[in-house]
Design a protein around this motif. Structure first.
Motif, short mmCIF file in Angstrom:
data_model
loop_
_atom_site.label_atom_id
_atom_site.label_comp_id
_atom_site.label_asym_id
_atom_site.label_seq_id
_atom_site.Cartn_x
_atom_site.Cartn_y
_atom_site.Cartn_z
N LYS A 15 32.74 48.26 32.86
CA LYS A 15 33.58 49.51 32.75
C LYS A 15 34.56 49.95 33.52
O LYS A 15 35.40 50.82 33.17
N THR A 16 34.76 49.36 34.48
CA THR A 16 35.74 49.68 35.48
C THR A 16 37.38 48.94 35.35
O THR A 16 37.24 48.09 34.63
N ILE A 17 38.29 49.72 35.53
CA ILE A 17 39.44 49.12 35.31
C ILE A 17 40.11 48.49 36.61
O ILE A 17 41.21 47.81 36.62
N ASP A 18 39.25 48.78 37.47
CA ASP A 18 39.52 48.28 38.87
C ASP A 18 39.17 46.85 39.28
O ASP A 18 38.11 46.69 39.68
N ARG A 19 39.75 45.82 38.80
CA ARG A 19 39.43 44.42 39.10
C ARG A 19 40.28 43.83 39.91
O ARG A 19 41.22 42.97 39.25
N PRO A 20 40.17 43.67 41.20
CA PRO A 20 41.44 43.09 42.05
C PRO A 20 41.43 41.54 42.02
O PRO A 20 42.55 41.00 41.87
N GLN A 21 40.37 40.96 41.65
CA GLN A 21 40.11 39.47 41.36
C GLN A 21 40.98 39.02 40.23
O GLN A 21 41.49 37.90 40.13
N LEU A 22 40.70 40.03 39.16
CA LEU A 22 41.57 39.43 37.86
C LEU A 22 42.70 39.63 38.16
O LEU A 22 43.66 38.93 37.73
N ASP A 23 43.12 40.92 38.74
CA ASP A 23 44.79 41.04 39.09
C ASP A 23 45.28 39.79 39.69
O ASP A 23 46.48 39.34 39.65
N ASP A 42 40.62 24.05 39.73
CA ASP A 42 41.43 23.80 41.09
C ASP A 42 41.13 25.08 41.91
O ASP A 42 41.02 25.02 43.00
N LYS A 43 41.11 26.15 41.22
CA LYS A 43 40.80 27.51 41.93
C LYS A 43 40.10 28.43 41.17
O LYS A 43 40.02 28.31 39.87
N VAL A 44 39.22 29.38 41.80
CA VAL A 44 38.22 30.28 40.94
C VAL A 44 38.48 31.54 41.53
O VAL A 44 38.40 31.74 42.76
N PHE A 45 38.67 32.60 40.82
CA PHE A 45 38.65 34.17 41.21
C PHE A 45 37.23 34.47 40.67
O PHE A 45 37.00 34.36 39.34
N SER A 46 36.42 35.38 41.57
CA SER A 46 35.19 35.81 41.14
C SER A 46 35.12 37.35 41.64
O SER A 46 35.50 37.43 42.78
N GLU A 47 34.47 38.04 40.75
CA GLU A 47 34.06 39.25 41.29
C GLU A 47 32.86 39.84 40.68
O GLU A 47 32.37 39.33 39.57
N LYS A 48 32.61 40.79 41.11
CA LYS A 48 30.97 41.50 40.97
C LYS A 48 31.51 42.91 40.80
O LYS A 48 31.14 43.76 41.77
N VAL A 49 31.68 43.23 39.42
CA VAL A 49 32.22 44.58 39.08
C VAL A 49 31.68 45.05 37.64
O VAL A 49 31.65 43.90 36.90
N SER A 50 31.41 46.28 37.45
CA SER A 50 30.90 46.45 35.90
C SER A 50 32.29 46.09 35.18
O SER A 50 33.27 46.58 35.29
#
Length: 181
Positions: A36-44, A26-34
């Motif tokens: 290693k990073t703890i900064d994942r705005p789409q996961l949050d 129904d909805k997809v959150f997608s991001e392009k980050v390593s």
């Protein structure tokens, strides 16, 4: 009750198309980050979006693990406390409520293996770079072979700076840098 997907790739050049391609979402959150990073705005944003009764679909454990096995266990526990089911498709694991000790153990082991795999890839990459250096191979951008004299000769023959850069196979910024020497 929504089916929500989280997909992640490490670089902008990579595609998320293969992840969860066969799952109706129904909805997809997608991001392009390593990883290693703890900064994942789409996961949050994804974790904030989910509500009781929803299912979070993730292609594989290594898409959410940041710094080890504890990440996956914490994520599943946090989502299960909200009444959200979590499904890891590649591993074939689904968590619909509180995890048993055995489930936590298996999840931790699989997440640890995913982390080890990432670290082994990095080690092999470093070994390959060192081997190339030892063999005398040049790494990085190609060296500029043009000289200031080459640039001046072309300009004196009536060629524009842009054309001179093209003929010498250098960027215009490199051309100006050579002229400033």
């Amino acid at each position: 009750m929504a089916n929500v997907g989280y997909v992640r790739v490490s670089t902008a050049e990579q595609s998320t198309d293969r992840q969860l391609a066969d799952v109706t979402l129904d909805k997809v959150f997608s991001e392009k980050v390593s990883a290693k990073t703890i900064d994942r705005p789409q996961l949050d944003a994804c974790l904030e979006y989910l509500r009781e009764g929803d299912t979070l679909h993730i292609h594989s454990l290594d898409r959410v693990c940041r710094s080890g096995a504890g990440d996956a266990v914490k994520l599943v526990e946090k989502m299960n406390e909200k009444g959200v089911s979590v499904q890891f498709h590649k591993e074939g694991m689904r968590f619909d409520g509180s995890m048993s000790a055995a489930q936590k153990g298996v999840l931790s082991i699989l997440a640890s293996v995913a982390q080890m795999e990432r670290e082994l890839i990095r080690e092999r990459q470093i070994e390959g770079i060192e081997a190339a250096k030892a063999a005398g191979k040049h790494l990085g951008r190609p060296r500029v072979r043009a000289t200031k004299e080459d640039v001046i000769n072309l300009l004196n023959s009536g060629v524009s700076k842009a054309q001179a850069a093209k003929q010498l196979k250098i960027g215009r910024a490199t051309l100006y840098r050579l002229l400033d020497k």
